[in-house]
Design a protein around this motif. Sequence first.
Motif: not given
Length: 332
Positions: A47, A65-68, A44, A73, A34, A38-39
Amino acid sequence: MSVSAIAAVAVVGLSGCSSNTAAKQKSDTLTVVFLPSDSTKEQEPVRNALSKLIHKATGKQVKLQTTTDYNVAIEAMASGKAQIGLMGPDSYVEARRQNGKVAPLVTYSGASGTLRDAHYFSYLMVPKNQVAAYQQDGKYSLTKLKGKSISFVAATSTSGFAVPAGAIAKENNVKVTALQKGGDFFNKVLYGQSHPGSAVNLFNGDADVAAFDDIDLVKYGSFTNDKTKAGADFKVSADAPAPLDRARGKESVALAAYPVQNEPLAVNSSAVNKADQDKIVKALTSKSTTDNQLFFSKPGAKKAGLFTQTGKVHFIHVTDKWYAPTHKVLGH
């Protein structure tokens, strides 16, 4: 869909990717990546709902897998470390540029229920009480931005950089690269790393102007007038959650508004077989998914879904051909 006055955006180049990494993925596990917007913690439930849908459709275990960072991504999808991704149009196009096996599965339709109006809007916003400083002859002018501080989302964000930066570059006869850091056209350039993050920079007073889109911000407030053109007024709701909880009640006005093609749920087709792709598309385009408020929440709902259910909005299958306008905008 046409988007006027856009220049190609320079993005950080990542090494080319083959399908070898993807081939090493466990056949019984799918990883979904994401983007930063969307992270968040607030997303949540969404997701998890997507994870359950994919698991039920394919019978495979699903990892999230979340990202900043947008580039994380993009690299995950292009390399095959993640096999499915909820991508922005620009992020998808960049991932596909690095690996032609990355392809869209679905996007979401417009209110008509078709692809005809399947777009959202990118804005250049300023605080409502400062809007007069950006007018010339009764109209909003992007030439007034020179010397100001700005917040973009990320250099790989379509609506948070590519589209608004291209418009600024054309109106001021400068190169997009001159807008990427402070000391040239802008006094200061910030990157919020998400659309809400860019809005926070504006409402906190860290930036004079900010770029962000409507789909990621309507979870925190609403537009009080026509959101499709310059002058669109966005007001943060009185109960807005973090990160806009400290900006409750504040308003911003758009100096410009630009249409952007809706985002895709993409797949690395070298890592997900055709049968599973078809199963996921069937599950996403089903009536039960359309009626699920975690995916499509009603306007004004206390808990926002992934998208807002206006008119006949639903997931719809697309191919890369539909994204030709975005490829053209980004020069890919």
